[in-house]
Design a protein around this motif. Structure first.
Motif, PDB file in Angstrom:
ATOM      1  N   GLN A   1      25.782  14.598  36.065  1.00  0.00           N
ATOM      2  CA  GLN A   1      26.385  14.583  37.394  1.00  0.00           C
ATOM      3  C   GLN A   1      27.030  15.914  37.727  1.00  0.00           C
ATOM      4  O   GLN A   1      26.907  16.415  38.851  1.00  0.00           O
ATOM      5  CB  GLN A   1      27.415  13.453  37.497  1.00  0.00           C
ATOM      6  CG  GLN A   1      26.809  12.064  37.622  1.00  0.00           C
ATOM      7  CD  GLN A   1      27.872  10.992  37.686  1.00  0.00           C
ATOM      8  OE1 GLN A   1      28.560  10.718  36.716  1.00  0.00           O
ATOM      9  NE2 GLN A   1      28.013  10.366  38.857  1.00  0.00           N
ATOM     10  N   TRP A   2      27.717  16.507  36.749  1.00  0.00           N
ATOM     11  CA  TRP A   2      28.309  17.822  36.994  1.00  0.00           C
ATOM     12  C   TRP A   2      27.222  18.858  37.268  1.00  0.00           C
ATOM     13  O   TRP A   2      27.382  19.737  38.125  1.00  0.00           O
ATOM     14  CB  TRP A   2      29.175  18.253  35.811  1.00  0.00           C
ATOM     15  CG  TRP A   2      30.509  17.571  35.798  1.00  0.00           C
ATOM     16  CD1 TRP A   2      30.928  16.581  34.975  1.00  0.00           C
ATOM     17  CD2 TRP A   2      31.607  17.823  36.688  1.00  0.00           C
ATOM     18  NE1 TRP A   2      32.204  16.190  35.285  1.00  0.00           N
ATOM     19  CE2 TRP A   2      32.648  16.945  36.331  1.00  0.00           C
ATOM     20  CE3 TRP A   2      31.803  18.711  37.742  1.00  0.00           C
ATOM     21  CZ2 TRP A   2      33.873  16.919  36.993  1.00  0.00           C
ATOM     22  CZ3 TRP A   2      33.033  18.691  38.409  1.00  0.00           C
ATOM     23  CH2 TRP A   2      34.045  17.805  38.031  1.00  0.00           C
TER      24      TRP A   2
ATOM     25  N   SER B   1      36.472   7.455  37.924  1.00  0.00           N
ATOM     26  CA  SER B   1      35.497   7.607  36.837  1.00  0.00           C
ATOM     27  C   SER B   1      35.470   9.043  36.311  1.00  0.00           C
ATOM     28  O   SER B   1      35.767  10.000  37.038  1.00  0.00           O
ATOM     29  CB  SER B   1      34.091   7.257  37.330  1.00  0.00           C
ATOM     30  OG  SER B   1      34.015   5.930  37.781  1.00  0.00           O
ATOM     31  N   ALA B   2      35.055   9.180  35.061  1.00  0.00           N
ATOM     32  CA  ALA B   2      34.706  10.490  34.511  1.00  0.00           C
ATOM     33  C   ALA B   2      33.205  10.679  34.711  1.00  0.00           C
ATOM     34  O   ALA B   2      32.409   9.836  34.295  1.00  0.00           O
ATOM     35  CB  ALA B   2      35.056  10.559  33.028  1.00  0.00           C
ATOM     36  N   MET B   3      32.817  11.776  35.350  1.00  0.00           N
ATOM     37  CA  MET B   3      31.399  11.990  35.610  1.00  0.00           C
ATOM     38  C   MET B   3      30.697  12.542  34.376  1.00  0.00           C
ATOM     39  O   MET B   3      31.305  13.159  33.497  1.00  0.00           O
ATOM     40  CB  MET B   3      31.210  12.933  36.796  1.00  0.00           C
ATOM     41  CG  MET B   3      31.654  12.342  38.116  1.00  0.00           C
ATOM     42  SD  MET B   3      30.895  13.141  39.553  1.00  0.00           S
ATOM     43  CE  MET B   3      31.463  14.818  39.366  1.00  0.00           C
TER      44      MET B   3
ATOM     45  N   MET C   1      29.771   5.660  40.054  1.00  0.00           N
ATOM     46  CA  MET C   1      30.219   6.492  38.930  1.00  0.00           C
ATOM     47  C   MET C   1      30.737   7.864  39.379  1.00  0.00           C
ATOM     48  O   MET C   1      30.628   8.850  38.640  1.00  0.00           O
ATOM     49  CB  MET C   1      29.071   6.702  37.944  1.00  0.00           C
ATOM     50  CG  MET C   1      28.407   5.430  37.462  1.00  0.00           C
ATOM     51  SD  MET C   1      29.355   4.590  36.193  1.00  0.00           S
ATOM     52  CE  MET C   1      28.813   5.477  34.737  1.00  0.00           C
ATOM     53  N   ALA C   2      31.293   7.940  40.581  1.00  0.00           N
ATOM     54  CA  ALA C   2      31.769   9.222  41.085  1.00  0.00           C
ATOM     55  C   ALA C   2      33.145   9.046  41.707  1.00  0.00           C
ATOM     56  O   ALA C   2      33.686   7.944  41.761  1.00  0.00           O
ATOM     57  CB  ALA C   2      30.783   9.807  42.091  1.00  0.00           C
ATOM     58  N   ASN C   3      33.710  10.149  42.189  1.00  0.00           N
ATOM     59  CA  ASN C   3      35.100  10.144  42.645  1.00  0.00           C
ATOM     60  C   ASN C   3      35.256   9.951  44.144  1.00  0.00           C
ATOM     61  O   ASN C   3      36.368   9.750  44.625  1.00  0.00           O
ATOM     62  CB  ASN C   3      35.780  11.450  42.219  1.00  0.00           C
ATOM     63  CG  ASN C   3      35.621  11.708  40.728  1.00  0.00           C
ATOM     64  OD1 ASN C   3      35.136  12.760  40.338  1.00  0.00           O
ATOM     65  ND2 ASN C   3      35.999  10.760  39.893  1.00  0.00           N
TER      66      ASN C   3
ATOM     67  N   LEU D   1      39.867  -0.825  34.643  1.00  0.00           N
ATOM     68  CA  LEU D   1      39.351   0.066  33.601  1.00  0.00           C
ATOM     69  C   LEU D   1      38.526   1.181  34.238  1.00  0.00           C
ATOM     70  O   LEU D   1      37.356   0.989  34.579  1.00  0.00           O
ATOM     71  CB  LEU D   1      38.486  -0.732  32.616  1.00  0.00           C
ATOM     72  CG  LEU D   1      39.227  -1.820  31.838  1.00  0.00           C
ATOM     73  CD1 LEU D   1      38.246  -2.703  31.076  1.00  0.00           C
ATOM     74  CD2 LEU D   1      40.245  -1.204  30.888  1.00  0.00           C
ATOM     75  N   PRO D   2      39.128   2.362  34.431  1.00  0.00           N
ATOM     76  CA  PRO D   2      38.344   3.487  34.936  1.00  0.00           C
ATOM     77  C   PRO D   2      37.137   3.756  34.028  1.00  0.00           C
ATOM     78  O   PRO D   2      37.232   3.642  32.806  1.00  0.00           O
ATOM     79  CB  PRO D   2      39.343   4.657  34.903  1.00  0.00           C
ATOM     80  CG  PRO D   2      40.684   4.001  34.997  1.00  0.00           C
ATOM     81  CD  PRO D   2      40.541   2.720  34.225  1.00  0.00           C
TER      82      PRO D   2
END
Length: 468
Positions: free
Chosen positions: A60-61, A54-56, A256-258, A403-404
């Motif tokens: 989140q960042w 996912s793209a955060m 939703m995170a890596n 689908l990321p």
């Protein structure tokens, strides 16, 4: 207005590689014709998985900067625990580094040799976790012969027969995977979950959820199941969690995170036993193998993932992408879910029998045609090797276009559809694959394969050129 558009702006970008035809062929050869072994530097569009890709969000960042890296009792754990308790209603919350750690700990604590776990379908790592305990994994999905709004459901008649039959006393748990990843990413209905709960109560069996895609399942319930359209996805998710005794999740999906996962249960004694395993193999119970910043990012992701606008976009993207792949000539499983579009490689390649791995053949052709990486969910993954070295075929030869989350735009997926059209046009020329080397468990991650239109390479793996 367009049918759908991304409900976010893109704040950072990453260059993507465009390997040449020769570079793609060389990369696949070096990888033993296994897309898991192809380096990401040789991939243009990577739809291998939606796990950890996912793209955060900006929030989140920002949460990463407030992470508390205390070894024990960190503030970040308290934030994470509060969010998970509110979402699930379970008091006992254990963070782990990813979903397969959660499966190994929870199922390893629940199951004993000779016992049985029944599921709508155990995914690959779930089955491995069950079998590592000496227990048996039994899959009872509903019939996949015709499209269904809830093709991920558990076959209740078969479950009733199992629980009431001669081996019913061996059944220790029922696991509902929501959504059902192995059968086309299809959702499980709230009605099916409730009826499964009734049977579990009648026979004294624990009901657990593999809740890795709980939000997507909840959205599809609100969209498809009568009587729930007035509820928000978060409300539906809470109803689902209320019906189970506990769950685990890879939070690399709907977190939703890596990285990250969790176990959440009602039973304090079960949680105590899981914590013993957590301390031994993952870390202290308030960090579970994760950094504090990871826990804060996950807490924020679990709040964002039930946003109705995001989930509507997610479902519409999958639906549109499925239509594009169907127009390209691929047999797409309908209806689509949220996290992926599935294609029946067996139907596209009737000339390639299951033991020649048609899903692998289609996936590799997509890579050779356009550096698109997808996932084989056919016999290589779900088949079973016999003592004589033959394969028992998987129920279907599926290829998953995952689908990321928040990563690719429409134009990226249009490129995939164009690549798919080029492959579909030469379907009759595509040959199968044979297995040269394989592990005893989860073989698809590391197997070495060979195209059956080429001679066998007898060179030992240790003497082959190193992959780049």
């Amino acid at each position: 207005m367009p049918e759908f558009m991304e409900p976010f702006r893109i704040k950072a970008v990453e260059p993507i590689p465009f390997p040449t035809t020769d570079e793609r062929r060389e990369a696949l050869d070096r990888a033993g014709h296994n897309l898991f072994r192809v380096p990401a530097s040789a991939i243009t569009i990577d739809l291998l998985t939606d796990s950890g890709t996912s793209a955060m969000s900006a929030a989140q960042w920002a949460a990463l900067l407030s992470g508390d890296e205390s070894y024990a009792g960190a503030r970040s754990f308290e934030n994470f625990e509060t969010v998970v308790r509110d979402l699930t209603g379970y008091d006992e919350v254990l963070p782990v580094h990813q979903g397969r750690a959660a499966e190994r700990i929870l199922l390893g604590t629940v199951l004993a040799p000779g016992e049985v776990s029944i599921s709508n379908t155990h995914f690959d790592t779930t089955r491995a976790a069950v079998e590592s305990t000496g227990a048996t994994a039994v899959d009872l999905p509903v019939s996949q012969r015709s499209p269904s709004a809830f093709g991920g459901d558990l076959d209740l008649a078969s479950l009733r027969a199992w629980l009431g039959g001669a081996d019913g006393s061996r059944v220790r748990c029922v696991v509902l995977t929501v959504t059902n990843n192995a059968t086309g990413g299809q959702p499980v209905s709230l009605s099916n979950i409730a009826k499964t709960r009734e049977l579990c109560d009648r026979y004294g069996v624990m009901l657990l959820l593999d809740a890795s895609r709980f939000a997507e399942n909840a959205y599809l319930i609100s969209e498809r199941e009568s009587g729930h359209s007035h509820r928000s996805p978060r409300e539906v998710a809470q109803l689902v969690f209320a019906l189970a005794d506990g769950c685990w999740a890879s939070l690399k999906k709907d977190g939703m995170a890596n990285i990250g996962g969790m176990i959440a249960v009602r039973d304090g004694e079960l949680a105590r036993r899981c914590r013993e395993q957590l301390i031994a193999f993952e870390g202290f119970p308030t960090y579970g193998g994760l950094a504090g910043r990871d826990l804060d990012a996950l807490a924020q992701g679990l709040l964002e993932v039930t946003d109705p606008a995001y989930l509507e976009y997610r479902a519409k993207t999958a639906r549109w992408f499925g239509e594009k792949l169907a127009e390209a000539g691929l047999p797409v499983l309908q209806p689509t879910g949220c996290h992926a579009v599935y294609v029946d490689a067996g139907e596209l390649l009737p000339n390639v029998p299951p033991h020649q791995l048609p899903a692998t053949a289609l996936a590799n052709e997509l890579y050779l045609a356009g550096a698109v990486r997808v996932s084989d969910l056919g016999t290589l993954v779900f088949g079973r090797a016999t003592a004589h070295g033959e394969d028992i075929a998987a129920p279907r030869e599926l290829v998953r276009f995952a689908l990321p989350r928040r990563v690719y735009t429409k134009s990226h997926l249009e490129y995939v559809a164009e690549t798919a059209a080029a492959v579909a046009a030469k379907a009759g020329q595509i040959a199968g694959y044979g297995i040269v080397e394989q592990a005893e468990s989860l073989r698809h991650f590391t197997a070495v394969l060979r195209p059956l239109d080429r001679p066998v390479d007898r060179t030992p793996a240790s003497e082959r050129p190193a992959r780049t």
